[in-house]
Enzyme design. Structure first.
Site, PDB file in Angstrom:
ATOM      1  CD  GLN A  17       0.447  -7.134  -5.886  1.00  0.00           C
ATOM      2  OE1 GLN A  17       0.257  -5.966  -5.608  1.00  0.00           O
ATOM      3  NE2 GLN A  17       0.069  -7.627  -7.048  1.00  0.00           N
ATOM      4  CD  GLU A 139      -5.448  -6.053  -6.859  1.00  0.00           C
ATOM      5  OE1 GLU A 139      -6.304  -5.182  -6.608  1.00  0.00           O
ATOM      6  OE2 GLU A 139      -4.583  -6.397  -6.051  1.00  0.00           O
ATOM      7  CG  ASP A 168      -2.961  -9.501  -5.095  1.00  0.00           C
ATOM      8  OD1 ASP A 168      -3.446 -10.425  -4.435  1.00  0.00           O
ATOM      9  OD2 ASP A 168      -2.826  -9.547  -6.323  1.00  0.00           O
ATOM     10  N   GLY A 247     -16.256  12.849  -0.716  1.00  0.00           N
ATOM     11  CA  GLY A 247     -16.381  13.482   0.598  1.00  0.00           C
ATOM     12  C   GLY A 247     -17.245  14.721   0.518  1.00  0.00           C
ATOM     13  N   GLY A 248     -17.162  15.526   1.535  1.00  0.00           N
ATOM     14  CA  GLY A 248     -18.010  16.713   1.586  1.00  0.00           C
ATOM     15  C   GLY A 248     -17.493  17.882   0.781  1.00  0.00           C
TER      16      GLY A 248
END
Length: 415
Positions: A17, A139, A168, A247-248
């Site tokens: 892959q 993977e 991969d 995140g924020g």
């Protein structure tokens, strides 16, 4: 219309892959990708996870579009000569063998440079230089070693790997960028170079926000946007954060109408600060817009579980698509949890070439993922993957071999 990588010839020694992801992307952009395979067997994924007997699997076909296949016995002296001729004619050699395999074949960096000093040799490896550089990696190993698994899942459960193939396919995308960059530099220097994309490095690059959070945690001892705040405890390392946005802007996955029977009847909902008043209006909690306990992002952080529980009471009265339609009117960020069945049947993805139907001579028609990167002056046409050795004679002729020489090489077992 010309393609972005017209004239670039890739010698593709990749399999499974990570490498094929890279070379397929280059082929979509117009590179001539010559896939070198073992006679009689080829890339192992041709037979892995087959759904039709004796037909190339979807695993193979979906990673090897727009390529040509040649079969060469690289252990045969005459086969080795054919490979040397290919190295002299190609611009890039891409491989994802186990560490040291290319050297054992007799094609060290120094030997390749003797044959073609302009050759770029691009490699996927599990780890970069260090204590693990000789280890094989797949993977899920890459996801674990790159920091993804330790930060995925819920805090009261084990580490979890993601369904996205960030080890991969993610590393293959990184390698493709490295190759294009090296090709550009070659226009200035005239020289080839080595390009390395380590899977651990690629996964870590995609997990950079967690490395950000590790440093924040060490400095402050807490992270207010994580679900562990304010009642949970933080250890020395970044914890698993469930469905927190990272995140924020706090976000969470919420149930929608039909969740009892549909495992994907959910929506991702972000309580973005600029639209907080609109969120309050939609869910019937207008008083929260001015309540000191909810009016500001900082005030809301200790109450996020209660807030999302209240929003979920509203989303459970709507299908995920109904909720999305309403929320988008107010610019409230959200997204439905789409199943693979829903994605496969989405007309807009067919129209943009993100999902493509391809016809194969033995498999028939099947769906595949198209080029995720769209260039206005280099449109992508997805063509089927090659049959094993389908283009051997064609490529040999391009190398200058006569029909008689090709026949002799085949008789000798070199091709």
């Amino acid at each position: 219309m010309s393609k972005a990588l017209d004239g670039v010839r890739i010698l593709d020694f990749t399999h499974v892959q990570s490498g094929p992801t890279c070379t397929q992307l280059l082929a979509w952009f117009g590179a001539d990708v010559i896939k070198v395979e073992r006679a009689g067997a080829g890339d192992i994924t041709r037979e892995q996870l087959r759904d039709i007997p004796d037909v190339d699997s979807l695993y193979f076909t979906m990673l090897n579009h727009n390529k040509r296949s040649v079969t060469i016995d690289t252990k045969n002296p005459e086969g080795k000569q054919v490979l040397e001729a290919l190295i002299q004619k190609c611009d890039v050699l891409v491989e994802n063998f186990a560490p040291g395999a290319l050297d054992r074949m007799g094609f060290t960096w120094e030997r390749i440079q003797e044959l073609n000093p302009r050759m770029i040799v691009a490699s996927v490896k599990g780890f970069g230089p260090g204590p693990y550089e000789d280890c094989k990696v797949y993977e899920n190993v890459a996801q674990c070693a790159g920091g993804a698994a330790s930060t995925t899942g819920f805090d009261d459960g084990p580490p979890v790997v993601t369904g996205a193939q960030i080890g991969d396919s993610g590393t293959g995308l990184h390698l493709a960028l490295g190759i294009v960059t090296a090709l550009y530099q070659r226009t200035q220097t005239g020289r080839g170079q080595k390009v390395l994309a380590a899977m651990q490095d690629g996964v870590l690059n995609l997990c950079r926000v967690k490395l950000r959070d590790q440093q924040r945690l060490e400095r402050t001892g807490t992270m207010k946007e994580y679900p562990q705040y304010p009642n949970g405890s933080f250890g020395e390392a970044v914890p698993r954060a469930g469905n927190a946005s990272g995140g924020g802007q706090p976000g969470w996955i919420l149930k929608c109408k039909g969740w009892e029977t549909d495992p994907n009847a959910y929506i991702y909902f972000i309580t973005q600060a600029p639209v907080w008043a609109k969120i309050c209006k939609v869910i019937g909690k207008e008083e929260w817009a001015t309540d000191p306990n909810y009016a500001t992002p900082a005030a809301r952080l200790p109450h996020l579980k209660d807030i999302f529980a209240e929003i979920e009471r509203w989303t459970m009265t709507k299908t995920k698509f109904e909720a999305m339609q309403i929320l988008n009117k107010y610019d409230i960020p959200c997204g439905p949890i789409l199943s693979m069945k829903e994605i496969a049947e989405e007309p807009s993805l067919r129209k943009t070439g993100t999902i493509v139907e391809v016809d194969h001579p033995t498999r028939g028609k099947y769906l595949t993922v198209g080029n995720p990167i769209k260039l206005s002056d280099s449109p992508t046409e997805v063509t089927r993957s090659p049959l094993l050795g389908e283009h051997t004679d064609e490529v040999m002729t391009e190398l200058g071999y006569s029909p008689e020489q090709i026949s002799a090489l085949r008789t000798a077992g070199a091709i």
